[in-house]
Design a protein around this motif. Structure first.
Motif, PDB file in Angstrom:
ATOM      1  N   HIS A 121       0.823  -1.219   0.000  1.00 24.48           N
ATOM      2  CA  HIS A 121       0.000   0.000   0.000  1.00 24.48           C
ATOM      3  C   HIS A 121       0.853   1.264   0.000  1.00 24.48           C
ATOM      4  N   CYS A 122       1.872   1.291   0.841  1.00 22.30           N
ATOM      5  CA  CYS A 122       2.558   2.551   1.161  1.00 22.30           C
ATOM      6  C   CYS A 122       3.872   2.742   0.415  1.00 22.30           C
ATOM      7  N   PHE A 135       4.121  -6.785  10.120  1.00 24.98           N
ATOM      8  CA  PHE A 135       2.911  -5.975  10.274  1.00 24.98           C
ATOM      9  C   PHE A 135       3.288  -4.507  10.111  1.00 24.98           C
ATOM     10  N   GLU A 169       2.733  -1.782  11.256  1.00 25.83           N
ATOM     11  CA  GLU A 169       2.034  -1.276  12.434  1.00 25.83           C
ATOM     12  C   GLU A 169       1.985   0.250  12.479  1.00 25.83           C
ATOM     13  N   ALA A 170       3.116   0.886  12.154  1.00 28.29           N
ATOM     14  CA  ALA A 170       3.131   2.352  12.182  1.00 28.29           C
ATOM     15  C   ALA A 170       2.775   2.910  10.807  1.00 28.29           C
ATOM     16  N   GLY A 171       2.192   2.078   9.978  1.00 31.24           N
ATOM     17  CA  GLY A 171       1.779   2.545   8.663  1.00 31.24           C
ATOM     18  C   GLY A 171       0.323   2.222   8.452  1.00 31.24           C
ATOM     19  N   CYS A 172       0.047   1.428   7.420  1.00 29.71           N
ATOM     20  CA  CYS A 172      -1.343   1.228   7.008  1.00 29.71           C
ATOM     21  C   CYS A 172      -2.028   0.087   7.743  1.00 29.71           C
ATOM     22  N   GLY A 173      -1.286  -0.662   8.555  1.00 30.50           N
ATOM     23  CA  GLY A 173      -1.911  -1.753   9.293  1.00 30.50           C
ATOM     24  C   GLY A 173      -2.041  -3.038   8.497  1.00 30.50           C
ATOM     25  N   ALA A 174      -1.296  -3.161   7.413  1.00 33.06           N
ATOM     26  CA  ALA A 174      -1.376  -4.390   6.614  1.00 33.06           C
ATOM     27  C   ALA A 174      -0.396  -5.431   7.137  1.00 33.06           C
TER      28      ALA A 174
END
Lengths: 968, 87, 155
Positions: free
Chosen positions: B7-8, B56, B58-63
């Protein structure tokens, strides 16, 4: 000695003595200009040492800058810029640099060779740690730390580019021009104060103009490009995975109170070009370490760039043509050259000064500064009076960064040195001298060619135009160690000489890695930058192998020492861990509550009232409020996760051991969450607000972990479940109202007061609080009739103040973490002190909560025989029954008669409290077969705090075991 | 270390939480037996070479992301959304 | 640095296979659909900010019953607008992502970190960004940006 009087000078001090220097020039240059030769004492033998180089590779001239808390040790005088008022101190000498008592080590040197300490101080064994090592460490060493907190500011930062060019000598500048003109996004980093590298230090022309002028023009052109970022005073210190580089910037300009001193950069680059140049290596001849003996290229640098002659009568000693350049530059600058000594026979040199070919320096004299040298020439020994000897054993390409990902460099015979192995670091291409291309023309050529290739790779159309420059061949005949008596220094920083390396080989430390560790050659801040190749050559000679077979130790990051302060920059206080504050924070602080950390959150410990002098008084009173009237506590820190979707109930069934799909709308249920390995992960409640809508609460500590876990289930394990989760922890301010008068208190703030049977135990739903929609839960963590009332966070502060005021009028008040803990221990409610990662549902007596009607996380593993073994430690209550009432957490449990040693331990305590309600010391803990042992009296022993108490094993629910108070 | 989030885009490793071997994707049936569960929970290969693990963002999109990387060279060969990986 | 207050923030997470209908419904209500990953869009009435995998924040009241999970986040975020010629330099002290103008353009948004905090960052102008952090960390957010700005200014 200055060749010309400088226009503008400033004052600085060295060991208290005042000197003048040109602002921005290295302190080393100013000291040499002032005729200061002795600047340091060596690491081990306290030998007098002088300035050796003109760069970050300096091994001798390490100094301390500043004083007190701001003193910074081990700064290279060759990198330190002169500034008004700068205070510089020598290191590793006492009482003074000239009269250093530890210089006695040098007299004892025959006994102090490599491995001496290990051999000598072996016995008796305990003496090593207590006596020998501290004494040795005090005697040897570099600068010391002040021991005070450093007030200087440091920074860390990130940068991104398409192309990082490391080093701005001819290769780097040419690469930057080529890529920059093509439009690439470039960062050009160089550790010097000005860009140009050796072009600033040599006398040679590029395109018919002096090299330094060409460099200045190039820098000016680059500075005008929007797509090029120039970073001077920035040493790229390490190459890391996926194009990440570390770099240390010494922030320009004078020290100021709020200005950062250094910045540690993490640079991410699609491509990088290493243009780090080469480092000159010394020759090992007897007593080659006297102040005044310097690297030849450094002598040229001081003369050509800073207009400083490092001596009045200079001798040059080398084994390749570059050495001649030194002599010619000195003469051109008007400095007397006493002799040029070339170890090669096959050279012809025409000069106005004495030239000795096929000659070698075999000795030197001068206690605190070089006075004369002895050479052997044509079978004769000749003494030459000289105060500066410029030596050069050849050049070592700066391959360091290409070794940072564990690849070794490749030996190249014709330059007698190592060059980078291709593809050693993905995305990093070497160009110029660091790649073994030693002429200026070759550097420009390679810089342009590599940059053009990479620019094309970026989809750009570079044009390559390379200026005309000197293309002299590099002819070298290796000369490593000169035969003869006396110590021939190889690694000046670690005081390692030729004999040490031979001794290592003789004692069978033949592998290069063993030799390094035996002698310490190549260790410490310098990392063998200047000494490694020479040391390998000596080892190769001693073991009868070639250098390429001998191999090399690897270079690891950082290329230059990086201060811990810069790496830890920004990681103090709030930068170390963000502070999470509840909406009642200010009100709690205003009431004098000491705040304690709970994860990132800050929560009130207790709320002291007038006359209370000990936290226990406040805590006991607050417990009493809840048991007898009503207490108010901010519970917003518990994780709140909103779960919606057609499979919301299915998700809960899968992550909790018990059933949630059967839960009625408007009701909450306690849930237990396991890890897949059958151990307890977290517990909490989930409340059903709609058929497809739940709100889950987690413990404060595990909120992040549970969120991650739920995403794991939805994305990895059960992508078939159609449910969405979102944290709503921050949205709601939630307060517990607990105690017999909790409903009375609640009704003071609700728009529509509730009656006795409206909200049975575990009911939940929306309510109106002064016109605002809130959420009400009838749940209790204290065992009392209790509610939790949530409102949007913006109303949290006012609701808290209102609730506390109303509670006080009802004979209650706010309560903090201490009272909350006592209340839950009295009721045997667990927290992460009990579910600490090694306990199972069986251990805490909740195995019946694992539903067999469905699959859930941890269900399979939880049935493994080992996890339901009746011999396991089981949750119990412990009540102090002996003279000692104070129980402690983390203490061990023993049978009364058993010796309190590890093998006899039967369990441990996890939570303790003094219960004012029961007037007893209570604990929760785990005890082998504990559930079957209620009534037994055992011994609690806290070995650390030296506390022993007799405790009775009982049910963990100490108070109101049938739960009537919470239901009523 | 940098990981490309589907995603990011490419992000610094610090944004990611490391879970472990991507074997977690293949959760056994509840009745698969002790050996299957033991393998799933505890037994891991330790390859010198390509490995697949779960990270994970975690500090980004949660994917949750399946990362194929090389333990020797540290090269990241591929990243995929765990939710999209066929199993 | 100025605080941005949005009166209403709702999170919207479309259910499986319903992203398009949810986007269409949203467009009908506020004139904006769901933005592409990494993008923030706005009109005079509302804003839509991508906030992670299948998650958007909508600065408006929305009703997407049966299409998306919607939660009220109006009180959950602290938002700062940070602006000025040195803004990228300041953020580069704290944020590990590439914010260069030609890589992170107006309307680009990212979920990332600022120091140790999880944040959303949106470019709202050539020299202006908005940073969203958890409400409880607002004081730390201000502190971190302030010290980074001081360091940059002191150079």
């Amino acid at each position: 000695m200055r060749l010309q009087a400088p226009e503008n000078t400033v004052g600085f001090t060295f060991d208290g003595q005042r000197y003048r220097g040109v602002p921005g020039e290295p302190v080393a240059a100013a000291l040499l200009a002032a005729g200061v030769r002795l600047v340091a004492r060596s690491f081990k033998y306290h030998r007098p040492r002088g300035i050796m180089s003109a760069g970050s590779e300096e091994q001798n001239a390490l100094v301390t800058v500043g004083r007190g808390a701001q003193a910074e040790p081990n700064v290279r005088a060759t990198m330190l810029e002169v500034a008004e008022g700068l205070e510089v101190f020598s290191q590793n000498a006492w009482p003074s640099l000239k009269h250093d008592v530890m210089a006695v080590n040098d007299l004892a040197s025959p006994f102090l060779g490599a491995g001496f300490y290990y051999k000598t101080f072996m016995w008796p064994k305990p003496f090593w740690e207590k006596l020998y090592e501290p004494v040795i460490r005090r005697a040897a060493g570099l600068g010391g730390l002040s021991g005070q907190p450093n007030k200087d500011r440091y920074e860390k930062a990130f940068a991104f580019c398409d192309l990082l060019i490391i080093g701005a000598g001819p290769a780097g500048l040419m690469a930057a021009l080529t890529a920059g003109r093509a439009g690439a996004d470039v960062i050009l980093a160089d550790e010097d104060t000005a860009m140009g590298g050796r072009l600033l230090r040599e006398v040679e022309d590029i395109d018919g103009q002096p090299g330094a002028d060409w460099a200045a023009d190039a820098v000016a052109e680059l500075a005008g490009m929007q797509n090029v970022r120039l970073m001077t005073r920035t040493t790229v210190t390490g190459a890391y995975d996926q194009g990440t580089f570390g770099a240390l910037e010494r922030v320009a300009g004078p020290r100021q109170a709020r200005k950062p001193l250094e910045c540690f950069w993490r640079i991410v680059a699609k491509h990088a070009i290493l243009c780090a140049g080469a480092l000159e290596r010394p020759i090992a001849f007897p007593n080659n370490d006297r102040p005044g003996i310097m690297m030849a290229a450094a002598v040229r640098a001081y003369v050509n760039r800073w207009g400083v002659a490092p001596g009045k009568t200079v001798t040059v000693f080398g084994n390749h043509d570059d050495a001649h350049r030194t002599a010619h530059d000195l003469v051109a600058a008007g400095v007397k050259v006493a002799a040029l000594i070339d170890s090669r026979d096959d050279v012809e040199i025409k000069a106005d000064f004495p030239v000795y070919t096929g000659a070698q320096v075999i000795g030197t004299k001068g206690r605190h500064a070089l006075e004369s040298i002895a050479i052997s020439h044509g079978g004769e020994t000749r003494e030459i009076r000289t105060d500066c000897l410029a030596m050069s054993g050849g050049w070592n390409p700066s391959v360091h960064l290409t070794c940072h990902m564990n690849r070794r460099p490749t030996w190249r015979e014709e330059i007698a040195s190592f060059v980078p192995t291709p593809e050693a670091v993905p995305g990093l291409m070497p160009a110029g001298a660091c790649n073994g291309a030693f002429s200026t023309a070759a550097c420009l050529q390679e810089g342009a060619a590599v940059a053009a290739d990479l620019a094309r790779d970026l989809g750009l159309k570079p044009k390559v135009t390379v200026p005309v420059a000197d293309d002299g061949a590099y002819r070298i005949t290796p000369l490593w160690a000169v035969p003869g008596k006396g110590r021939k220094w190889v690694d000046f920083q670690n005081d390692v000489h030729v004999k040490d390396i031979k001794l290592a080989a003789q004692e069978n430390f033949c592998s290069v890695e063993h030799m390094k560790r035996y002698t310490t050659q190549g260790m410490a801040p310098d990392q063998g930058k200047s000494s490694n190749v020479l040391a390998l050559a000596v080892l190769a000679d001693a073991t009868g192998r070639g250098i390429s077979e001998t191999g090399t130790t690897t270079f690891r990051p950082p290329f230059v020492p990086v201060s811990i302060a810069s790496m830890g920059a920004g990681s103090q206080g709030k930068g170390f861990a963000p502070e999470r504050l509840t909406t009642s924070h200010n009100a709690s602080v205003a009431r004098g509550a000491p705040m304690i950390e709970a994860g990132l959150w800050y929560r009130p410990s207790y709320f002291p009232r007038q006359g209370e002098t000990h936290w226990r008084q406040s805590c006991d009173r607050e417990v009493g409020h809840v048991r007898n009237a009503v207490g108010v506590c901010d519970v917003s820190t518990l994780g709140k996760i909103d779960i919606q979707g057609p499979d919301a109930a299915g998700l809960l069934d899968f992550v909790y051991t018990n059933m949630f799909s059967t839960l009625k709308v408007g009701r909450a249920r306690y849930g237990l969450m396991l890890r897949e390995d059958g151990h307890v992960m977290d517990d909490g409640t989930a409340a059903r607000f709609g058929e497809q809508h739940f709100v889950m609460t987690t413990t404060t500590a595990a909120a992040g972990q549970v969120m991650r876990h739920l995403e794991f289930v939805l994305q990895v394990l059960r992508p078939d479940l159609d449910a969405r989760i979102m944290s709503v922890t921050e949205q709601w301010a939630q307060f517990a109202l607990a105690g017999p008068y909790s409903r009375t208190l609640l009704n003071t703030v609700l728009d529509d007061p509730i009656g006795g049977s409206d909200w049975p135990s575990m009911a939940c739903g929306d309510v109106q609080v002064a016109g605002v929609t809130g959420r009400l839960f009838r749940i209790s963590f204290s065992g009392e009739h209790a509610y939790e009332l949530a409102v949007p966070a913006r109303y949290g502060d006012s609701l808290f103040r209102l609730l506390v005021a109303q509670a006080e009028s009802l004979g209650g008040g706010a309560y903090g973490m201490e009272a909350l803990n006592v209340l839950r221990i009295e009721k045997g409610f667990i927290t992460h002190a009990e579910i600490h990662g090694r306990t199972t549902a069986y251990d805490i007596g909740m195995e019946r909560m694992i539903s067999r009607k469905k699959d859930c996380i941890g269900q399979s593993a939880a049935t493994r025989p080992g996890l339901v073994d009746q011999d396991r430690d089981q949750l119990v209550g412990l009540k102090a029954v002996g003279a000692v009432k104070q129980l402690t957490a983390g203490a061990f449990l023993f049978e009364q008669a058993a010796a309190p040693v590890r093998v006899n331990a039967q369990g441990y305590t996890t939570s303790v409290a003094y219960s004012p309600t029961l007037d007893a010391g209570l604990a929760l803990g785990f005890l082998k077969r504990g559930r079957a042992r209620h009534g037994e009296v055992i011994r609690m022993v806290d070995h650390l705090r030296e506390i022993e108490a007799m405790v009775e094993v009982c049910d963990p629910v100490f108070f109101d075991p049938d739960g009537g108070r919470a239901r009523g | 270390m940098r990981i490309t989030c589907p995603h990011c885009g490419e992000r610094d490793r610090r944004e990611f939480y490391y879970q472990g071997d991507a074997v977690a994707l293949a959760r056994p049936a509840p009745d698969a037996g002790a050996q299957a569960w033991d393998d799933y929970l505890h037994n891991r290969d330790n390859p010198a070479g390509d490995t697949q693990d779960l990270w994970f963002h975690e500090a980004g999109c949660g994917a949750w992301i399946v990362v194929t990387r090389n333990t020797v060279t540290h090269a990241v060969a591929d990243t995929k959304l765990a939710a999209m990986v066929k199993r | 640095m100025t605080e941005v207050t949005l009166d209403r923030i709702m999170s919207a997470a479309p259910f499986a296979g319903l992203t398009k209908p949810a986007s269409a419904a949203l467009k009908e209500q506020i004139g904006l659909g769901l933005s592409a990953p990494g993008r923030a869009i706005s009109n005079r009435r509302a804003r839509v900010i991508w906030a992670g995998q299948r998650m958007w924040l909508v600065a408006a009241d929305v009703a997407l019953d049966g299409l998306a999970a919607v939660t009220d986040q109006s009180d959950a975020w602290a938002i700062l607008r940070i602006e000025g010629p040195g803004v990228v330099d300041v953020l580069a002290r704290l944020v590990p992502i590439d914010l260069r103008a030609d890589h992170f353009k107006g309307g680009h948004t990212a979920r990332t970190m600022l120091g140790h905090m999880s944040v959303g960052i949106t470019r709202v102008g050539a020299q202006a960004f908005e940073v969203m952090a958890m409400r409880s960390m607002a004081a730390t957010l201000v502190h971190e940006l302030q010290s980074a700005a001081e360091n940059v200014a002191a150079r």
